[in-house]
Design a protein around this motif. Sequence first.
Motif, PDB file in Angstrom:
ATOM      1  N   LEU A   5       0.851  -1.184   0.000  1.00  0.00           N
ATOM      2  CA  LEU A   5       0.000   0.000   0.000  1.00  0.00           C
ATOM      3  C   LEU A   5       0.888   1.235   0.000  1.00  0.00           C
ATOM      4  O   LEU A   5       1.946   1.246   0.627  1.00  0.00           O
ATOM      5  N   MET A   6       0.468   2.270  -0.721  1.00  0.00           N
ATOM      6  CA  MET A   6       1.234   3.516  -0.824  1.00  0.00           C
ATOM      7  C   MET A   6       0.347   4.691  -0.471  1.00  0.00           C
ATOM      8  O   MET A   6      -0.857   4.653  -0.701  1.00  0.00           O
ATOM      9  N   MET A   7       0.985   5.750   0.007  1.00  0.00           N
ATOM     10  CA  MET A   7       0.251   6.994   0.220  1.00  0.00           C
ATOM     11  C   MET A   7       0.224   7.745  -1.118  1.00  0.00           C
ATOM     12  O   MET A   7       1.240   7.778  -1.814  1.00  0.00           O
ATOM     13  N   ARG A   8      -0.946   8.301  -1.484  1.00  0.00           N
ATOM     14  CA  ARG A   8      -0.982   9.134  -2.686  1.00  0.00           C
ATOM     15  C   ARG A   8      -0.139  10.371  -2.428  1.00  0.00           C
ATOM     16  O   ARG A   8      -0.192  10.942  -1.352  1.00  0.00           O
ATOM     17  N   ASP A   9       0.655  10.812  -3.437  1.00  0.00           N
ATOM     18  CA  ASP A   9       1.519  11.982  -3.249  1.00  0.00           C
ATOM     19  C   ASP A   9       0.729  13.190  -2.771  1.00  0.00           C
ATOM     20  O   ASP A   9       1.211  13.988  -1.980  1.00  0.00           O
ATOM     21  N   ASP A  10      -0.505  13.314  -3.291  1.00  0.00           N
ATOM     22  CA  ASP A  10      -1.275  14.510  -2.927  1.00  0.00           C
ATOM     23  C   ASP A  10      -2.011  14.352  -1.594  1.00  0.00           C
ATOM     24  O   ASP A  10      -2.785  15.208  -1.207  1.00  0.00           O
ATOM     25  N   ASP A  11      -1.772  13.254  -0.874  1.00  0.00           N
ATOM     26  CA  ASP A  11      -2.323  13.123   0.487  1.00  0.00           C
ATOM     27  C   ASP A  11      -1.321  13.585   1.549  1.00  0.00           C
ATOM     28  O   ASP A  11      -1.564  13.466   2.746  1.00  0.00           O
ATOM     29  N   LYS A  12      -0.169  14.100   1.122  1.00  0.00           N
ATOM     30  CA  LYS A  12       0.800  14.652   2.085  1.00  0.00           C
ATOM     31  C   LYS A  12       0.194  15.939   2.673  1.00  0.00           C
ATOM     32  O   LYS A  12      -0.489  16.684   1.943  1.00  0.00           O
ATOM     33  N   PRO A  13       0.471  16.220   3.966  1.00  0.00           N
ATOM     34  CA  PRO A  13      -0.235  17.317   4.652  1.00  0.00           C
ATOM     35  C   PRO A  13      -0.239  18.664   3.931  1.00  0.00           C
ATOM     36  O   PRO A  13      -1.273  19.319   3.846  1.00  0.00           O
ATOM     37  N   GLU A  14       0.912  19.069   3.348  1.00  0.00           N
ATOM     38  CA  GLU A  14       0.943  20.410   2.727  1.00  0.00           C
ATOM     39  C   GLU A  14       0.062  20.441   1.476  1.00  0.00           C
ATOM     40  O   GLU A  14      -0.534  21.476   1.145  1.00  0.00           O
ATOM     41  N   VAL A  15      -0.049  19.306   0.779  1.00  0.00           N
ATOM     42  CA  VAL A  15      -0.892  19.279  -0.432  1.00  0.00           C
ATOM     43  C   VAL A  15      -2.369  19.190  -0.040  1.00  0.00           C
ATOM     44  O   VAL A  15      -3.238  19.794  -0.677  1.00  0.00           O
ATOM     45  N   ILE A  16      -2.655  18.462   1.053  1.00  0.00           N
ATOM     46  CA  ILE A  16      -4.041  18.370   1.538  1.00  0.00           C
ATOM     47  C   ILE A  16      -4.593  19.772   1.799  1.00  0.00           C
ATOM     48  O   ILE A  16      -5.710  20.102   1.404  1.00  0.00           O
ATOM     49  N   ALA A  17      -3.782  20.606   2.439  1.00  0.00           N
ATOM     50  CA  ALA A  17      -4.238  21.964   2.766  1.00  0.00           C
ATOM     51  C   ALA A  17      -4.627  22.710   1.492  1.00  0.00           C
ATOM     52  O   ALA A  17      -5.692  23.340   1.426  1.00  0.00           O
ATOM     53  N   ALA A  18      -3.810  22.612   0.452  1.00  0.00           N
ATOM     54  CA  ALA A  18      -4.110  23.314  -0.811  1.00  0.00           C
ATOM     55  C   ALA A  18      -5.369  22.737  -1.459  1.00  0.00           C
ATOM     56  O   ALA A  18      -6.179  23.470  -2.037  1.00  0.00           O
ATOM     57  N   ARG A  19      -5.565  21.413  -1.359  1.00  0.00           N
ATOM     58  CA  ARG A  19      -6.764  20.801  -1.956  1.00  0.00           C
ATOM     59  C   ARG A  19      -8.024  21.286  -1.253  1.00  0.00           C
ATOM     60  O   ARG A  19      -9.055  21.478  -1.882  1.00  0.00           O
ATOM     61  N   LEU A  20      -7.927  21.459   0.073  1.00  0.00           N
ATOM     62  CA  LEU A  20      -9.113  21.935   0.803  1.00  0.00           C
ATOM     63  C   LEU A  20      -9.426  23.387   0.440  1.00  0.00           C
ATOM     64  O   LEU A  20     -10.595  23.753   0.308  1.00  0.00           O
ATOM     65  N   VAL A  21      -8.372  24.197   0.237  1.00  0.00           N
ATOM     66  CA  VAL A  21      -8.588  25.589  -0.190  1.00  0.00           C
ATOM     67  C   VAL A  21      -9.314  25.589  -1.548  1.00  0.00           C
ATOM     68  O   VAL A  21     -10.315  26.280  -1.753  1.00  0.00           O
ATOM     69  N   ALA A  22      -8.822  24.769  -2.484  1.00  0.00           N
ATOM     70  CA  ALA A  22      -9.448  24.698  -3.817  1.00  0.00           C
ATOM     71  C   ALA A  22     -10.895  24.216  -3.692  1.00  0.00           C
ATOM     72  O   ALA A  22     -11.787  24.726  -4.379  1.00  0.00           O
ATOM     73  N   TYR A  23     -11.127  23.274  -2.799  1.00  0.00           N
ATOM     74  CA  TYR A  23     -12.494  22.761  -2.618  1.00  0.00           C
ATOM     75  C   TYR A  23     -13.433  23.876  -2.167  1.00  0.00           C
ATOM     76  O   TYR A  23     -14.493  24.094  -2.748  1.00  0.00           O
ATOM     77  N   HIS A  24     -13.023  24.618  -1.104  1.00  0.00           N
ATOM     78  CA  HIS A  24     -13.909  25.658  -0.573  1.00  0.00           C
ATOM     79  C   HIS A  24     -14.139  26.771  -1.598  1.00  0.00           C
ATOM     80  O   HIS A  24     -15.251  27.256  -1.751  1.00  0.00           O
ATOM     81  N   LYS A  25     -13.084  27.141  -2.307  1.00  0.00           N
ATOM     82  CA  LYS A  25     -13.196  28.263  -3.232  1.00  0.00           C
ATOM     83  C   LYS A  25     -13.976  27.871  -4.495  1.00  0.00           C
ATOM     84  O   LYS A  25     -14.895  28.566  -4.901  1.00  0.00           O
ATOM     85  N   ASP A  26     -13.589  26.756  -5.118  1.00  0.00           N
ATOM     86  CA  ASP A  26     -14.127  26.451  -6.451  1.00  0.00           C
ATOM     87  C   ASP A  26     -15.294  25.467  -6.451  1.00  0.00           C
ATOM     88  O   ASP A  26     -16.181  25.553  -7.290  1.00  0.00           O
ATOM     89  N   THR A  27     -15.267  24.486  -5.544  1.00  0.00           N
ATOM     90  CA  THR A  27     -16.242  23.402  -5.651  1.00  0.00           C
ATOM     91  C   THR A  27     -17.462  23.604  -4.771  1.00  0.00           C
ATOM     92  O   THR A  27     -18.583  23.278  -5.175  1.00  0.00           O
ATOM     93  N   GLU A  28     -17.276  24.182  -3.587  1.00  0.00           N
ATOM     94  CA  GLU A  28     -18.427  24.361  -2.692  1.00  0.00           C
ATOM     95  C   GLU A  28     -19.579  25.150  -3.343  1.00  0.00           C
ATOM     96  O   GLU A  28     -20.746  24.812  -3.106  1.00  0.00           O
ATOM     97  N   PRO A  29     -19.286  26.176  -4.170  1.00  0.00           N
ATOM     98  CA  PRO A  29     -20.399  26.893  -4.817  1.00  0.00           C
ATOM     99  C   PRO A  29     -21.309  25.994  -5.663  1.00  0.00           C
ATOM    100  O   PRO A  29     -22.449  26.350  -5.948  1.00  0.00           O
TER     101      PRO A  29
END
Length: 218
Positions: free
Chosen positions: A156-180
């Motif tokens: 089993l491997m961790m997805r590269d984008d599941d690293k903490p610093e990338v998670i933070a950026a994904r959540l920002v993108a989610y709130h800004k672009d996807t939540e609407p």
Amino acid sequence: MNLIFLGAPGAGKGTASKKLSEIIGIPHISTGDIFRANISGGTELGRLAEQYISKGHLVPDDVTIGMVKARLSEPDCSKGFILDGFPRTLNQAEALDSFLTETGRKIDRVIDIVLSESTLVDRLAYRRVCIGCKLSYNLKSHNITDNLCPVCGSSLMMRDDDKPEVIAARLVAYHKDTEPLIDYYVRTRKLVRVNSEEKIADTFANILAALEIKGMKQ
Ligand code: ADP
Ligand code: ZN
């Protein structure tokens, strides 16, 4: 049935939508999976997408929209489809609606998987993907201690984008672009909300129930 799964990264869209696709026998289309397959395959699309995905940013709309239109034009989608991870911006949602209208189709339901931010972050930190069969697991809820896939035995491997610093950026993108998009689909009365704070099996039961109840009302 033409369905969309919405929800923040880590909400469990992938797991639930794949399972639903097996049960109702219509194709599961995950833009994230298509990008990752292109990245492992070393294609031009993969090289482009990786620059954004590795930073937790969204891949540009024109690239993503073109890719989804091509996939939705394939014959297996004529009996229905489940979109997982698309649309993620208002622009994508509008492009999807126009494309479906042009091809004589429409979205039937949008399932928004809801859970708290602390659970999301926790789930992403414990998410591992099998390098063999590509199934996703949560180390905690599946009680995995040897880092091996319970189904095929591969690592089993961790997805590269599941690293903490990338998670933070994904959540920002989610709130800004996807939540609407939640409001967008509330306005068209297509949105069904499903709580995913509980166990995966309960979430899935809630999805089936939500689809059936809403289906009967129409
Ligand atoms: P998750 O839902 O856990 O964030 P996905 O596998 O759906 O994971 O997506 C992984 C990454 O792929 C996203 O963070 C983004 O960079 C890119 N991506 C996936 N779908 C889209 C989309 N519809 N538009 C733009 N980028 C996307
Ligand atoms: Zn496996």
